[in-house]
Motif scaffolding. Structure first.
Motif, PDB file in Angstrom:
ATOM      1  N   PRO A 130       0.797  -1.233   0.000  1.00  0.00           N
ATOM      2  CA  PRO A 130       0.000   0.000   0.000  1.00  0.00           C
ATOM      3  C   PRO A 130       0.827   1.281   0.000  1.00  0.00           C
ATOM      4  O   PRO A 130       0.279   2.362  -0.198  1.00  0.00           O
ATOM      5  CB  PRO A 130      -0.825  -0.122   1.298  1.00  0.00           C
ATOM      6  CG  PRO A 130      -0.049  -1.068   2.165  1.00  0.00           C
ATOM      7  CD  PRO A 130       0.612  -2.026   1.221  1.00  0.00           C
ATOM      8  N   GLN A 131       2.139   1.169   0.213  1.00  0.00           N
ATOM      9  CA  GLN A 131       2.994   2.349   0.148  1.00  0.00           C
ATOM     10  C   GLN A 131       3.319   2.737  -1.295  1.00  0.00           C
ATOM     11  O   GLN A 131       3.716   3.861  -1.568  1.00  0.00           O
ATOM     12  CB  GLN A 131       4.305   2.090   0.904  1.00  0.00           C
ATOM     13  CG  GLN A 131       4.128   1.739   2.370  1.00  0.00           C
ATOM     14  CD  GLN A 131       3.526   2.874   3.157  1.00  0.00           C
ATOM     15  OE1 GLN A 131       3.857   4.034   2.957  1.00  0.00           O
ATOM     16  NE2 GLN A 131       2.603   2.547   4.043  1.00  0.00           N
ATOM     17  N   ARG A 132       3.142   1.790  -2.210  1.00  0.00           N
ATOM     18  CA  ARG A 132       3.528   2.017  -3.598  1.00  0.00           C
ATOM     19  C   ARG A 132       2.322   2.332  -4.471  1.00  0.00           C
ATOM     20  O   ARG A 132       1.192   1.991  -4.156  1.00  0.00           O
ATOM     21  CB  ARG A 132       4.242   0.793  -4.180  1.00  0.00           C
ATOM     22  CG  ARG A 132       5.502   0.393  -3.469  1.00  0.00           C
ATOM     23  CD  ARG A 132       6.370  -0.505  -4.329  1.00  0.00           C
ATOM     24  NE  ARG A 132       5.642  -1.609  -4.959  1.00  0.00           N
ATOM     25  CZ  ARG A 132       6.186  -2.446  -5.828  1.00  0.00           C
ATOM     26  NH1 ARG A 132       7.456  -2.303  -6.173  1.00  0.00           N
ATOM     27  NH2 ARG A 132       5.492  -3.436  -6.357  1.00  0.00           N
ATOM     28  N   LEU A 133       2.612   2.969  -5.581  1.00  0.00           N
ATOM     29  CA  LEU A 133       1.613   3.224  -6.603  1.00  0.00           C
ATOM     30  C   LEU A 133       2.040   2.535  -7.900  1.00  0.00           C
ATOM     31  O   LEU A 133       3.232   2.434  -8.181  1.00  0.00           O
ATOM     32  CB  LEU A 133       1.470   4.728  -6.852  1.00  0.00           C
ATOM     33  CG  LEU A 133       1.054   5.595  -5.655  1.00  0.00           C
ATOM     34  CD1 LEU A 133       1.226   7.069  -5.989  1.00  0.00           C
ATOM     35  CD2 LEU A 133      -0.372   5.306  -5.256  1.00  0.00           C
ATOM     36  N   ILE A 134       1.078   2.076  -8.658  1.00  0.00           N
ATOM     37  CA  ILE A 134       1.337   1.538  -9.991  1.00  0.00           C
ATOM     38  C   ILE A 134       0.812   2.559 -10.992  1.00  0.00           C
ATOM     39  O   ILE A 134      -0.293   3.079 -10.843  1.00  0.00           O
ATOM     40  CB  ILE A 134       0.612   0.196 -10.200  1.00  0.00           C
ATOM     41  CG1 ILE A 134       1.037  -0.803  -9.107  1.00  0.00           C
ATOM     42  CG2 ILE A 134       0.920  -0.374 -11.576  1.00  0.00           C
ATOM     43  CD1 ILE A 134       2.504  -1.115  -9.076  1.00  0.00           C
ATOM     44  N   TRP A 135       1.615   2.879 -12.017  1.00  0.00           N
ATOM     45  CA  TRP A 135       1.204   3.955 -12.909  1.00  0.00           C
ATOM     46  C   TRP A 135       1.084   3.500 -14.364  1.00  0.00           C
ATOM     47  O   TRP A 135       1.705   2.540 -14.793  1.00  0.00           O
ATOM     48  CB  TRP A 135       2.148   5.151 -12.810  1.00  0.00           C
ATOM     49  CG  TRP A 135       3.570   4.919 -13.252  1.00  0.00           C
ATOM     50  CD1 TRP A 135       4.634   4.627 -12.466  1.00  0.00           C
ATOM     51  CD2 TRP A 135       4.091   5.013 -14.589  1.00  0.00           C
ATOM     52  NE1 TRP A 135       5.779   4.510 -13.218  1.00  0.00           N
ATOM     53  CE2 TRP A 135       5.476   4.746 -14.524  1.00  0.00           C
ATOM     54  CE3 TRP A 135       3.523   5.288 -15.833  1.00  0.00           C
ATOM     55  CZ2 TRP A 135       6.293   4.751 -15.659  1.00  0.00           C
ATOM     56  CZ3 TRP A 135       4.333   5.287 -16.958  1.00  0.00           C
ATOM     57  CH2 TRP A 135       5.698   5.028 -16.856  1.00  0.00           C
ATOM     58  N   GLN A 136       0.249   4.245 -15.091  1.00  0.00           N
ATOM     59  CA  GLN A 136       0.137   4.136 -16.543  1.00  0.00           C
ATOM     60  C   GLN A 136       0.218   5.546 -17.118  1.00  0.00           C
ATOM     61  O   GLN A 136      -0.219   6.509 -16.494  1.00  0.00           O
ATOM     62  CB  GLN A 136      -1.210   3.518 -16.950  1.00  0.00           C
ATOM     63  CG  GLN A 136      -1.380   2.057 -16.612  1.00  0.00           C
ATOM     64  CD  GLN A 136      -2.778   1.576 -16.981  1.00  0.00           C
ATOM     65  OE1 GLN A 136      -3.750   1.839 -16.287  1.00  0.00           O
ATOM     66  NE2 GLN A 136      -2.878   0.868 -18.099  1.00  0.00           N
TER      67      GLN A 136
END
Length: 373
Positions: free
Chosen positions: A278-284
């Motif tokens: 939950p500390q990370r983000l996944i991006w597009q």
């Protein structure tokens, strides 16, 4: 007088030529990296496994600060060898250093109270070592070569693949199932190359943007000329127009192509929470295809207390069902301002001044949105 010259030459030859040959024999060079090993470091390197254990040399012998002492050291792909004041050769504590550079010091890892059957327990760090790492540890140098275990065994992604690994003070051991039954089932990680590269850019990162220091394993070194680095120190990051909007399960970031011309198209980054961390983000990343006056195409009214995105965010959200499902509805109005951009080897850093936070965006699809430090 001249008749003594041949005799003198023979005497000098007898003295100097063997010494020169001996000196040459104490140096081994590698065209793969362009560096040589010599002296006591070469002796240690040869006696303790050579190329398969340490890898190629990736620096010359040089004086560096190591463990708060100025020592003569040489970096290898998998290690840093150090000449101590008493002449002993020791291996650097690169396992502990790598975890520290990642912002996850070894002291933060969970410990165990006792060893499982067939494992060895080290009360001083609260960790056990099990097979196949235990046999490798015992037969390849033990405490002197590897130090104490500083984590339990766990799975970690390395160069795009996931391996069982365990960190020791001086090394990282990796279990390669594809090599099971061979002498290479356990391999040592390339911590020398990684730590040397990261530590080499630490001064630049600290001086120019302290937040990047904590994420340098994710970003790498800054990409900038000497003149650009001076400008960053004097006036801050390169200014770029940005807009940010938060959604129920993530956020959107619009950027004017990192400081492009005023009429250049922008780009939209969609960030959603990583379900595993939950500390990370996944991006597009998406091109901003919206232009002034074009409707977003959103017909459904938002639930009470929420918003429907507008402009470029709304155009993308309204036409991309996957983005819409991943983000949910907008929870606050769009905010536009000027941010600061800095490109690194493996991504970029983008400041968000109104919140005093920054986006740390890795080219591999991972991002963080953190407070500036």
């Amino acid at each position: 007088m001249n008749r003594f010259i041949p005799i003198l030459f023979l005497i000098l030859s007898a003295i100097l030529i063997p010494q020169s040959a001996a000196a040459a024999s104490r140096e081994q060079c590698f065209r793969e990296t362009g560096y040589c090993i010599s002296g006591p470091i070469l002796t240690y390197w040869t006696r303790n496994g050579g190329l398969s254990t340490f890898g190629f040399p990736i620096s010359a012998q040089r004086t560096e600060m190591a463990e708060d002492r100025m020592l003569t050291v040489q970096w290898f792909e998998r290690d840093r060898l150090e000449i101590q004041a008493d002449g002993r050769i020791t291996a650097g504590r690169l396992g502990a250093r790598y975890l520290e550079l990642q912002g996850r010091p070894w002291q933060s890892f969970p410990t165990v109270a006792q060893a499982a059957p067939g494992c060895a327990y080290f009360a001083i760090t609260g960790h056990q070592v099990c097979e196949p790492f235990l046999s490798y540890w015992r037969t390849r140098g033990g405490l002197e070569r590897f130090g104490y275990p500083i984590t339990e065994r766990f799975d970690e992604e390395i160069e795009g693949r996931v391996y069982p690994v365990q960190y020791f003070e001086r090394r990282r051991m990796e279990c390669h199932a594809e090599l099971a039954g061979t002498p290479y089932e356990v391999l040592l990680g390339r911590l020398g190359a990684v730590v040397m590269a990261i530590d080499g850019c630490v001064p630049l990162v600290i001086e120019c943007e302290p937040t990047a220091y904590a994420y340098r394993t994710l970003l790498g070194c800054p990409l900038a000329t000497s003149r650009e680095l001076v400008l960053v120190r004097e006036i801050g990051l390169r200014e770029v127009p940005i807009a940010v909007q938060r959604f129920e399960r993530g956020m959107m970031l619009w950027v004017r192509q990192f400081g492009g011309a005023a009429m250049s198209p922008g780009e939209i980054f969609v960030f959603v929470l990583d379900p595993v961390d939950p500390q990370r983000l996944i991006w597009q990343r998406f091109a901003d295809e919206w232009s002034e006056g074009v409707p977003t195409g959103i017909a459904e009214p938002p639930p009470a207390g929420l918003y429907a995105p507008e402009r470029g965010f709304g155009y993308l959200w309204g036409r991309n069902a996957d983005v819409r499902a991943r983000l949910g509805w907008d929870i606050e109005p769009e905010r536009g301002e000027t941010g600061g951009y800095w490109r690194f080897q493996r991504g970029f850093l983008l400041s968000h001044p109104s919140t005093d936070r920054v986006f740390i965006v890795n080219d591999g699809g991972v991002a963080y949105y953190v407070a500036r430090r």
